[in-house]
Design a protein around this motif. Structure first.
Motif: not given
Length: 154
Positions: A18-44
């Protein structure tokens, strides 16, 4: 259950780390065009559905000086493999623990991996495992060179 396209994309984006940043899930979400919360929800959800076993960080052990890597092979009575394997798997110093078939000339049926700063440390860990389990027929084989180490990739 079949993976969704978003789940597949999350795995592709995170399988190298995962990106080594203060907001890795947000960085992923921006690449996918979805919310950070949705990334976390999908991983769970993928974990709950056993699409993935775990989602976590791993440390490059060689990068922090842990260069002694030992595969310990154990000759465990067949009727004790389940109990001994489960016990070995609880030991913090054991990073991998597998039951494998015996082969002609090769009596070992449980394989464990241990890592430490020195070979002597690995030998001491194996000796402690032997004391704990009562298995004294074992060998310790050290890695000489790492050619490749990755997780499963899509």
């Amino acid at each position: 259950m079949e993976m969704t396209e978003i789940q597949r994309q999350i795995i592709i984006l995170t399988q190298e780390g995962i990106p080594i940043t203060s907001s890795p899930y947000k960085d992923i979400s921006q690449q996918l065009g979805i919310t950070e919360e949705e990334v976390v929800k999908q991983i769970k959800l993928m974990k709950d559905l056993d699409i993935i076993r775990r989602f976590g960080a791993s440390i490059g052990h060689r990068d922090i000086g842990i260069t002694a890597n030992a595969m310990c092979v154990w000759n465990v009575p067949d009727e004790d493999v389940e109990d001994v394997g489960r016990l070995m798997a609880t030991i913090d110093d054991v990073t991998h623990c597998y039951a494998r078939p015996r082969h002609p000339g090769w009596p070992y049926n449980i394989f464990t991996m241990v890592h430490s700063y020195t070979r002597d440390d690995c030998l001491a860990i194996a000796k402690e495992i032997s004391k704990l389990t009562g298995i004294d027929n074992y060998k310790v084989m050290f890695s000489e060179k790492e050619f490749k180490k990755t997780g499963i990739r899509l």
